[in-house]
Scaffold this motif. Structure first.
Motif, PDB file in Angstrom:
ATOM      1  N   VAL A 281      -0.838  10.850  -8.506  1.00 32.62           N
ATOM      2  CA  VAL A 281      -0.974   9.572  -7.799  1.00 32.62           C
ATOM      3  C   VAL A 281       0.420   8.970  -7.664  1.00 32.62           C
ATOM      4  O   VAL A 281       1.110   8.760  -8.666  1.00 32.62           O
ATOM      5  CB  VAL A 281      -1.913   8.609  -8.566  1.00 32.62           C
ATOM      6  CG1 VAL A 281      -1.967   7.261  -7.874  1.00 32.62           C
ATOM      7  CG2 VAL A 281      -3.298   9.214  -8.704  1.00 32.62           C
ATOM      8  N   PRO A 282       0.847   8.698  -6.412  1.00 26.38           N
ATOM      9  CA  PRO A 282       2.198   8.174  -6.221  1.00 26.38           C
ATOM     10  C   PRO A 282       2.382   6.782  -6.826  1.00 26.38           C
ATOM     11  O   PRO A 282       1.466   5.963  -6.833  1.00 26.38           O
ATOM     12  CB  PRO A 282       2.346   8.102  -4.700  1.00 26.38           C
ATOM     13  CG  PRO A 282       1.248   8.938  -4.144  1.00 26.38           C
ATOM     14  CD  PRO A 282       0.155   8.933  -5.155  1.00 26.38           C
ATOM     15  N   GLU A 283       3.574   6.521  -7.310  1.00 30.85           N
ATOM     16  CA  GLU A 283       3.907   5.201  -7.859  1.00 30.85           C
ATOM     17  C   GLU A 283       4.107   4.190  -6.734  1.00 30.85           C
ATOM     18  O   GLU A 283       3.785   3.015  -6.867  1.00 30.85           O
ATOM     19  CB  GLU A 283       5.175   5.312  -8.703  1.00 30.85           C
ATOM     20  CG  GLU A 283       5.586   4.015  -9.353  1.00 30.85           C
ATOM     21  CD  GLU A 283       6.822   4.160 -10.203  1.00 30.85           C
ATOM     22  OE1 GLU A 283       7.472   3.124 -10.437  1.00 30.85           O
ATOM     23  OE2 GLU A 283       7.156   5.275 -10.636  1.00 30.85           O
ATOM     24  N   ASN A 284       4.606   4.644  -5.606  1.00 31.89           N
ATOM     25  CA  ASN A 284       4.925   3.798  -4.461  1.00 31.89           C
ATOM     26  C   ASN A 284       3.650   3.366  -3.743  1.00 31.89           C
ATOM     27  O   ASN A 284       2.792   4.196  -3.428  1.00 31.89           O
ATOM     28  CB  ASN A 284       5.844   4.614  -3.541  1.00 31.89           C
ATOM     29  CG  ASN A 284       6.179   3.947  -2.258  1.00 31.89           C
ATOM     30  OD1 ASN A 284       5.298   3.685  -1.437  1.00 31.89           O
ATOM     31  ND2 ASN A 284       7.454   3.681  -2.065  1.00 31.89           N
ATOM     32  N   ALA A 285       3.516   2.080  -3.439  1.00 36.49           N
ATOM     33  CA  ALA A 285       2.302   1.549  -2.796  1.00 36.49           C
ATOM     34  C   ALA A 285       2.071   2.161  -1.418  1.00 36.49           C
ATOM     35  O   ALA A 285       0.938   2.489  -1.065  1.00 36.49           O
ATOM     36  CB  ALA A 285       2.378   0.027  -2.704  1.00 36.49           C
ATOM     37  N   LEU A 286       3.135   2.305  -0.613  1.00 36.60           N
ATOM     38  CA  LEU A 286       2.987   2.904   0.715  1.00 36.60           C
ATOM     39  C   LEU A 286       2.513   4.349   0.595  1.00 36.60           C
ATOM     40  O   LEU A 286       1.638   4.782   1.344  1.00 36.60           O
ATOM     41  CB  LEU A 286       4.299   2.836   1.500  1.00 36.60           C
ATOM     42  CG  LEU A 286       4.293   3.533   2.858  1.00 36.60           C
ATOM     43  CD1 LEU A 286       3.243   2.923   3.785  1.00 36.60           C
ATOM     44  CD2 LEU A 286       5.686   3.457   3.488  1.00 36.60           C
ATOM     45  N   ALA A 287       3.068   5.090  -0.339  1.00 37.74           N
ATOM     46  CA  ALA A 287       2.661   6.488  -0.531  1.00 37.74           C
ATOM     47  C   ALA A 287       1.199   6.574  -0.957  1.00 37.74           C
ATOM     48  O   ALA A 287       0.476   7.478  -0.535  1.00 37.74           O
ATOM     49  CB  ALA A 287       3.568   7.164  -1.555  1.00 37.74           C
ATOM     50  N   ARG A 288       0.739   5.629  -1.791  1.00 40.88           N
ATOM     51  CA  ARG A 288      -0.676   5.623  -2.183  1.00 40.88           C
ATOM     52  C   ARG A 288      -1.570   5.315  -0.993  1.00 40.88           C
ATOM     53  O   ARG A 288      -2.609   5.945  -0.804  1.00 40.88           O
ATOM     54  CB  ARG A 288      -0.921   4.602  -3.301  1.00 40.88           C
ATOM     55  CG  ARG A 288      -0.458   5.056  -4.659  1.00 40.88           C
ATOM     56  CD  ARG A 288      -0.987   4.169  -5.779  1.00 40.88           C
ATOM     57  NE  ARG A 288      -0.685   2.755  -5.614  1.00 40.88           N
ATOM     58  CZ  ARG A 288       0.452   2.173  -5.987  1.00 40.88           C
ATOM     59  NH1 ARG A 288       1.410   2.905  -6.550  1.00 40.88           N
ATOM     60  NH2 ARG A 288       0.639   0.887  -5.812  1.00 40.88           N
ATOM     61  N   ARG A 289      -1.166   4.360  -0.161  1.00 37.75           N
ATOM     62  CA  ARG A 289      -1.951   4.049   1.043  1.00 37.75           C
ATOM     63  C   ARG A 289      -1.992   5.251   1.970  1.00 37.75           C
ATOM     64  O   ARG A 289      -3.039   5.563   2.549  1.00 37.75           O
ATOM     65  CB  ARG A 289      -1.374   2.822   1.774  1.00 37.75           C
ATOM     66  CG  ARG A 289      -1.695   1.513   1.103  1.00 37.75           C
ATOM     67  CD  ARG A 289      -1.430   0.306   1.988  1.00 37.75           C
ATOM     68  NE  ARG A 289      -0.119   0.276   2.613  1.00 37.75           N
ATOM     69  CZ  ARG A 289       0.981  -0.246   2.055  1.00 37.75           C
ATOM     70  NH1 ARG A 289       0.924  -0.785   0.859  1.00 37.75           N
ATOM     71  NH2 ARG A 289       2.122  -0.238   2.703  1.00 37.75           N
ATOM     72  N   TYR A 290      -0.854   5.935   2.115  1.00 35.26           N
ATOM     73  CA  TYR A 290      -0.786   7.120   2.965  1.00 35.26           C
ATOM     74  C   TYR A 290      -1.694   8.225   2.427  1.00 35.26           C
ATOM     75  O   TYR A 290      -2.443   8.850   3.173  1.00 35.26           O
ATOM     76  CB  TYR A 290       0.664   7.612   3.070  1.00 35.26           C
ATOM     77  CG  TYR A 290       0.811   8.900   3.833  1.00 35.26           C
ATOM     78  CD1 TYR A 290       0.639   8.938   5.208  1.00 35.26           C
ATOM     79  CD2 TYR A 290       1.103  10.081   3.176  1.00 35.26           C
ATOM     80  CE1 TYR A 290       0.762  10.114   5.921  1.00 35.26           C
ATOM     81  CE2 TYR A 290       1.232  11.273   3.875  1.00 35.26           C
ATOM     82  CZ  TYR A 290       1.067  11.280   5.239  1.00 35.26           C
ATOM     83  OH  TYR A 290       1.183  12.450   5.935  1.00 35.26           O
ATOM     84  N   ARG A 291      -1.644   8.452   1.116  1.00 33.81           N
ATOM     85  CA  ARG A 291      -2.495   9.482   0.500  1.00 33.81           C
ATOM     86  C   ARG A 291      -3.966   9.176   0.746  1.00 33.81           C
ATOM     87  O   ARG A 291      -4.736  10.044   1.141  1.00 33.81           O
ATOM     88  CB  ARG A 291      -2.212   9.560  -0.994  1.00 33.81           C
ATOM     89  CG  ARG A 291      -3.047  10.624  -1.704  1.00 33.81           C
ATOM     90  CD  ARG A 291      -3.304  10.329  -3.144  1.00 33.81           C
ATOM     91  NE  ARG A 291      -3.906   9.004  -3.285  1.00 33.81           N
ATOM     92  CZ  ARG A 291      -4.023   8.367  -4.430  1.00 33.81           C
ATOM     93  NH1 ARG A 291      -3.584   8.928  -5.537  1.00 33.81           N
ATOM     94  NH2 ARG A 291      -4.587   7.191  -4.497  1.00 33.81           N
TER      95      ARG A 291
END
Length: 129
Positions: A87-97
C-alpha cells in the motif's frame, strides 16, 4: 517515455496505425470502429492522464465500459495490476491504485476474455463463454 513509445512502434512495424490520444479514448475507438481490430496500450496510462488533469475519470471509465459491447471490431485493452503490492504511503498513489482496481474491474466485467501475465506467462482469468 518517448524512447519507450519509439521501441513499441518499431516492434509493431509499419503496418500498424498508431494513434496517441491521452484523454478521448472512447471517441477514438468509436471513430475507428469498422476499420479492424484495435489495441489500447494502456488503460492505466489513460487513467493517470485523466487523474492528473483532474478529469472525472469514473465517468469516462463507465462510458467506455458501457460502449465496449456496442463496438463492432475487437478491442484488446492492456492494463496494469497495481494493487497487488505494498500500500503506497503517498495519498495520490493510493487513489491511483484504488482507481486502477475499480477501472480494471469495470472493464473486465464487459470483456469476453481476460488474461493476466505473470512472469511473462499469460494466464486466462475469464474465459470466453
Amino acid at each position: 517515455m518517448g524512447a519507450r513509445v519509439a521501441l513499441h512502434q518499431a516492434r509493431r512495424g509499419a503496418e500498424w496505425n498508431d494513434v496517441q490520444e491521452p484523454f478521448n479514448l472512447l471517441q477514438i475507438l468509436q471513430e475507428t470502429d469498422g476499420q479492424g481490430p484495435r489495441l489500447v496500450d494502456c488503460l492505466t496510462l489513460w487513467l493517470s492522464n485523466m487523474m492528473l488533469a483532474e478529469m472525472d475519470w469514473e465517468a469516462q471509465v463507465n462510458a467506455l465500459a458501457l460502449a465496449l459491447p456496442e463496438l463492432i471490431d475487437p478491442v484488446v485493452l492492456v492494463t496494469n495490476e497495481v494493487g497487488a503490492g505494498i500500500v503506497p504511503e503517498n495519498a495520490l498513489a493510493r487513489r491511483y491504485r484504488d482507481a486502477s482496481g475499480l477501472m480494471n474491474q469495470m472493464i473486465a466485467a464487459q470483456a469476453d476474455e481476460v488474461y493476466m501475465a505473470v512472469c511473462g506467462l499469460p494466464m486466462k482469468v475469464k474465459p470466453n463463454d
